[in-house]
Design a protein around this motif. Structure first.
Motif, PDB file in Angstrom:
ATOM      1  N   PRO A 116       2.774 -25.939 -10.573  1.00 30.38           N
ATOM      2  CA  PRO A 116       3.854 -26.046  -9.580  1.00 30.38           C
ATOM      3  C   PRO A 116       4.396 -27.468  -9.524  1.00 30.38           C
ATOM      4  CG  PRO A 116       1.914 -24.960  -8.658  1.00 30.38           C
ATOM      5  CD  PRO A 116       1.497 -25.537  -9.967  1.00 30.38           C
ATOM      6  N   MET A 117       5.679 -27.605  -9.230  1.00 30.04           N
ATOM      7  CA  MET A 117       6.279 -28.930  -9.045  1.00 30.04           C
ATOM      8  C   MET A 117       5.787 -29.499  -7.721  1.00 30.04           C
ATOM      9  SD  MET A 117      10.173 -28.680 -10.478  1.00 30.04           S
ATOM     10  CE  MET A 117      10.488 -28.523 -12.239  1.00 30.04           C
ATOM     11  N   LYS A 118       5.007 -30.567  -7.805  1.00 28.57           N
ATOM     12  CA  LYS A 118       4.265 -31.063  -6.639  1.00 28.57           C
ATOM     13  C   LYS A 118       5.154 -31.723  -5.603  1.00 28.57           C
ATOM     14  CE  LYS A 118       0.335 -31.715  -9.681  1.00 28.57           C
ATOM     15  NZ  LYS A 118       1.106 -31.201 -10.822  1.00 28.57           N
ATOM     16  N   SER A 119       6.168 -32.463  -6.032  1.00 27.44           N
ATOM     17  CA  SER A 119       7.028 -33.137  -5.068  1.00 27.44           C
ATOM     18  C   SER A 119       7.824 -32.134  -4.238  1.00 27.44           C
ATOM     19  CB  SER A 119       7.980 -34.090  -5.798  1.00 27.44           C
ATOM     20  OG  SER A 119       8.784 -34.782  -4.877  1.00 27.44           O
ATOM     21  N   ILE A 120       8.355 -31.103  -4.881  1.00 27.86           N
ATOM     22  CA  ILE A 120       9.079 -30.057  -4.151  1.00 27.86           C
ATOM     23  C   ILE A 120       8.137 -29.331  -3.198  1.00 27.86           C
ATOM     24  CG2 ILE A 120      10.319 -27.867  -4.411  1.00 27.86           C
ATOM     25  CD1 ILE A 120      11.459 -28.906  -7.010  1.00 27.86           C
ATOM     26  N   ALA A 121       6.909 -29.058  -3.653  1.00 27.90           N
ATOM     27  CA  ALA A 121       5.929 -28.400  -2.786  1.00 27.90           C
ATOM     28  C   ALA A 121       5.577 -29.273  -1.588  1.00 27.90           C
ATOM     29  CB  ALA A 121       4.671 -28.072  -3.581  1.00 27.90           C
TER      30      ALA A 121
END
Length: 479
Positions: free
Chosen positions: A99-104
């Motif tokens: 998963p894209m961590k910054s968006i999460a």
């Protein structure tokens, strides 16, 4: 005038057609052979064990978004599973899908950042990465960034994973809110003793990992040929035991994960009744103008530097280090990350990317081919089709301390890739980049500071081989 045989003229188009068909068949057979080679098992148990190396980052983020933001877990499992299978077939190495961590992080900290905003951020980030890959700009970026800065980003990401893992093990976690709620008890089905035993078991079985670079043992390369060989010591029972373990590798991470699943049902025996069979409904996400704007400003802009550095540049370098016999390009990685999000986010799948931490974790536990991630992808797809979003009930009871153990080893393996910095200047740039990235919680800020320090050191070298302070004192000392 030169005479031409009409029969030859009549056969020329037919020969050209047959030649083109033969070329097409040849290319198709080569492609299928390459796919079969990429998905070939190096070792069944080792590849299965390596597939578990990425779950320490995947499960907590996806579970938190499912419980707090109503993310469609079934759709995410199906799409990420297909991504795993495709990337395994293309690259032939355990290329992770994370998963894209910054968006999460933005979604978990901002209640107004819902599913439409998450998907808008993923589509925009993927579109930009796809454009950078197709135009060749990503290849230029990869060539311009020095290795010391890349190592600094990898070291920061690895230490960040390790610190998060220790927090998972030490404290009780509320994953939907990404907060610690207290000190974890020593005993229990999710206690400290369980996590310590799992960590010790992995250390005993896997050790510190394999050496994948010949430069790690310079003493062996510089050994004098005329030196007398060491006396052979008698083989003990412990040596025979180690040989048997090497011949029949124990899938430590897989066994730890299976133990976690069993304990999840033991903690909540009525969990079986919460499982609903059948895939979750899949539909196109409706994204408003405001969602596009918020997704770009709050999600895509912070995510882009992290994706370029950790998902493309760092993964490309780490892949070349771990698998020097294979050719990886920043262009292909950028294109695959872009396509994953441009397609899947429209249907509600979590924005995904490759990650150096996931690759290091899967390599740590034995992943060596595309079959490693293909196994994981097949399991994800099957779970998404069979149980769908109801799988969140099982994952919510999974021992978080066990997840922390898996994440800890993935982070350490990623951080250890920075040990090839031989000069003091390279180590200095790397550590500046790492320190700023960790303290500022921003890989982009650490990257900028690392590039500035690297540039200043290069300018200093261009002036003279002498230190600037010596040059200044020499110049001011003459009347």
């Amino acid at each position: 005038m030169e005479y031409q045989n009409p029969q030859t003229q009549s056969q020329t188009p037919q020969n050209a057609s047959s030649s083109s068909e033969h070329t097409t068949l040849s290319l198709r057979s080569k492609f299928l052979h390459q796919v079969r080679t990429n998905l070939l098992f190096k070792s069944k148990w080792a590849e299965l064990n390596g597939a578990m190396g990425d779950l320490g980052t995947y499960i907590p983020i996806v579970l938190a978004l499912t419980l707090s933001r109503d993310l469609n877990l079934g759709t995410t499992l199906i799409f990420t599973g297909v991504y795993n299978i495709i990337t395994g077939a293309i690259y032939g190495v355990p290329m992770p899908v994370q998963p894209m961590k910054s968006i999460a992080a933005v979604a978990l900290s901002n209640p107004d950042f819902g599913v439409p905003e998450i998907m808008a951020a993923g589509i925009l980030t993927g579109g930009i990465l796809f454009a950078l890959g197709v135009t060749g700009l990503m290849r230029l970026v990869y060539r311009l960034i020095p290795l010391s800065v890349v190592r600094g980003i990898q070291l920061a990401q690895g230490l960040s994973f390790a610190l998060t893992a220790v927090r998972y093990v030490r404290n009780v976690q509320d994953l939907p809110k990404s907060k610690s709620t207290g000190i974890r008890p020593w005993l229990g089905l999710d206690g400290l003793v369980l996590a310590i035993v799992c960590a010790g078991f992995i250390v005993v079985v896997n050790g510190a990992g394999e050496e994948h670079n010949s430069i790690e043992n310079p003493d062996n390369n510089n050994r004098d040929e005329d030196q007398e060989p060491e006396r052979e010591r008698p083989i003990s029972r412990f040596d025979r035991l180690k040989e048997k373990i090497a011949l029949f590798p124990i899938p430590s991470a897989f066994l730890v994960f299976v133990l976690g699943v069993v304990l999840a049902f033991a903690r909540r025996p009525k969990l079986v009744h919460d499982i609903a069979f059948g895939p979750s409904p899949m539909e196109v996400v409706r994204i408003s103008r405001r969602a596009w704007r918020d997704g770009f400003v709050k999600g895509a802009i912070p995510q882009l530097p992290l994706s370029i550095l950790n998902s493309v540049i760092a993964v490309c370098k780490l892949s070349s280090d771990l698998f020097p016999e294979r050719d990886f390009t920043a262009t292909s990685l950028s294109v695959t990350v872009g396509l994953m999000n441009v397609v899947g986010c429209w249907f509600g799948a979590m924005p995904c990317c490759h990650g150096a931490g996931g690759l290091a974790g899967q390599y740590k536990f034995g992943g060596r081919s595309g079959a490693c991630v293909a196994i994981l992808g097949a399991c994800k797809t099957a779970l998404g089709l069979v149980v769908g979003t109801s799988l969140a009930a099982v994952l919510s009871s999974f021992p978080v301390g066990v997840l922390g153990v898996l994440l800890l080893f993935a982070g350490i393996e990623l951080a250890m890739t920075s040990r090839d910095m031989r000069s003091k200047e390279d180590s200095f740039v790397m550590l500046v980049c790492t320190a700023v990235s960790l303290v500022g919680s921003s890989a982009a800020l650490g990257f900028v500071c690392g590039m500035v320090v690297y540039g200043l050191l290069r300018v200093r070298k261009l002036g003279s081989e002498k230190p600037c302070s010596a040059m200044w004192m020499h110049g001011s000392g003459t009347p």
